[in-house]
Design a protein around this motif. Structure first.
Motif, short mmCIF file in Angstrom:
data_model
loop_
_atom_site.label_atom_id
_atom_site.label_comp_id
_atom_site.label_asym_id
_atom_site.label_seq_id
_atom_site.Cartn_x
_atom_site.Cartn_y
_atom_site.Cartn_z
N ALA A 1 0.76 -1.21 -0.03
CA ALA A 1 0.06 0.17 -0.07
C ALA A 1 1.10 1.34 0.07
O ALA A 1 0.41 2.19 -0.35
N ARG A 2 2.05 1.07 0.48
CA ARG A 2 2.89 2.15 0.59
C ARG A 2 4.02 2.49 -0.52
O ARG A 2 4.49 3.31 -0.75
N THR A 3 3.67 1.42 -1.61
CA THR A 3 4.48 1.39 -2.74
C THR A 3 3.78 1.33 -4.14
O THR A 3 3.58 0.26 -4.66
N PRO A 4 2.92 2.37 -4.40
CA PRO A 4 2.11 2.38 -5.37
C PRO A 4 2.62 2.15 -6.98
O PRO A 4 2.15 1.56 -7.87
N LEU A 5 4.09 2.59 -7.15
CA LEU A 5 4.62 2.52 -8.19
C LEU A 5 5.17 1.12 -8.26
O LEU A 5 6.01 0.53 -7.22
N SER A 6 5.34 0.58 -9.43
CA SER A 6 5.85 -0.86 -9.57
C SER A 6 6.53 -0.94 -10.96
O SER A 6 6.24 -0.01 -11.92
N ARG A 7 7.39 -1.79 -11.21
CA ARG A 7 8.04 -1.99 -12.55
C ARG A 7 6.86 -2.34 -13.50
O ARG A 7 7.01 -1.72 -14.56
N GLU A 8 5.92 -3.15 -13.16
CA GLU A 8 4.79 -3.26 -14.03
C GLU A 8 4.04 -2.11 -14.64
O GLU A 8 3.81 -2.13 -15.56
N ARG A 9 4.02 -1.28 -13.39
CA ARG A 9 3.22 0.04 -14.09
C ARG A 9 4.17 1.00 -14.78
O ARG A 9 3.57 1.58 -15.67
N VAL A 10 5.29 1.02 -14.52
CA VAL A 10 6.30 1.64 -15.51
C VAL A 10 6.28 1.12 -16.83
O VAL A 10 6.05 2.04 -17.52
N VAL A 11 6.12 -0.04 -17.05
CA VAL A 11 6.26 -0.77 -18.29
C VAL A 11 5.03 -0.36 -19.01
O VAL A 11 4.90 -0.08 -20.22
N GLU A 12 3.76 -0.36 -18.29
CA GLU A 12 2.59 -0.13 -18.76
C GLU A 12 2.41 1.48 -19.38
O GLU A 12 1.88 1.80 -20.37
#
Length: 269
Positions: free
Chosen positions: A29-40
């Motif tokens: 919940a404290r880390t909304p950014l992820s590698r998957e979101r960056v790629v999308e």
């Protein structure tokens, strides 16, 4: 990406060019950014602006974060491009190799490969220039080579054919998308809206008419093939190219190649 009928292979070690990549961040919940979101987000920017307009700053803006936040998940733009290409293979699987159906299986491979590259703008450029083999894709490469070797092709030919087919798919899609972009520019539209634009057919007809108008005495072959050299059906042209490759490969099968040397090293005079 692995054959569903085969056992799941052990994960290969990271390739040398991946060892500096940050580990996957744990999502919470404290880390909304992820590698998957960056790629999308990067794929969204790519579709909207093309490869030339894709930048880390644009991706960060799409996500509403600072550029520095991206580097917790990807180490560079080239790293991001590799991840974008790898994403295309999510859920992809090759069939159990069948020596009786190898040509049909390779036709399917080529067709789905083309569809995969066409799913996002400029992906063929990324495939050709920015995507080396990665650990995530090695099982797919392994399965693809399995189709060629199980067919009975000599190892040298199977090794070359893998690169030949992939290069053909990349090159065809690159030319196909460039053709669409030219039609879009002529019509003052976005490239992504030009896939079925009548100007594509108009450009093909214009080239056919030009070849047909050439003096037959000076250009007998161009004149004779004018109606066939440029067609408005990309599907048809792609399929014919695949068939040419398959017929060439079939000539190297043991029963067809009896008495003929399989090339191993270049001949020297």
């Amino acid at each position: 990406m692995n054959d569903a009928a085969a056992h799941t292979p052990a994960s290969p070690p990271p390739t040398p060019w991946e060892r500096g990549r940050p580990a996957r961040a744990r999502v919470s919940a404290r880390t909304p950014l992820s590698r998957e979101r960056v790629v999308e987000a990067a794929l969204t920017v790519l579709d909207r602006q093309g490869l030339d307009g894709l930048s880390m700053r644009q991706v960060a803006a799409e996500l509403g974060v600072t550029v520095s936040a991206l580097y917790a998940h990807v180490r560079s733009k080239d790293d991001l491009l590799e991840l974008m290409y790898t994403r295309l293979f999510d859920g992809a699987a090759l069939p159990e190799p069948d020596p009786e159906r190898w040509q049909e299986q390779l036709r399917d491979y080529a067709r789905t490969g083309r569809e995969r590259l066409l799913s996002h703008r400029d992906m063929a450029r990324i495939s050709m220039a920015y995507a080396p083999f990665t650990a995530e894709l090695l099982p797919h490469v392994e399965a693809f080579l399995g189709l060629l070797r199980t067919a009975g092709l000599p190892d040298r030919i199977a090794a070359e054919a893998g690169d030949l087919i992939s290069t053909y798919i990349d090159g065809f899609v690159l030319g196909e998308t460039m053709w669409r972009e030219r039609a879009a520019e002529a019509a003052g539209e976005d490239a992504e809206d030009a896939s079925d634009h009548p100007d594509v057919n108009g450009m093909a007809a214009e080239m056919q008419d030009y070849f047909a108008s050439l003096p037959e005495s000076d250009f007998p072959h161009l004149h004779a093939l004018a109606g066939l050299m440029v067609t408005d059906s990309a599907d048809e042209r792609f399929g014919i190219g695949v068939e040419i490759i398959l017929r060439g490969l079939a000539s190297y099968l043991p029963d067809a190649a009896a008495g003929r040397r399989v090339p191993s090293e270049p001949d020297h005079d």
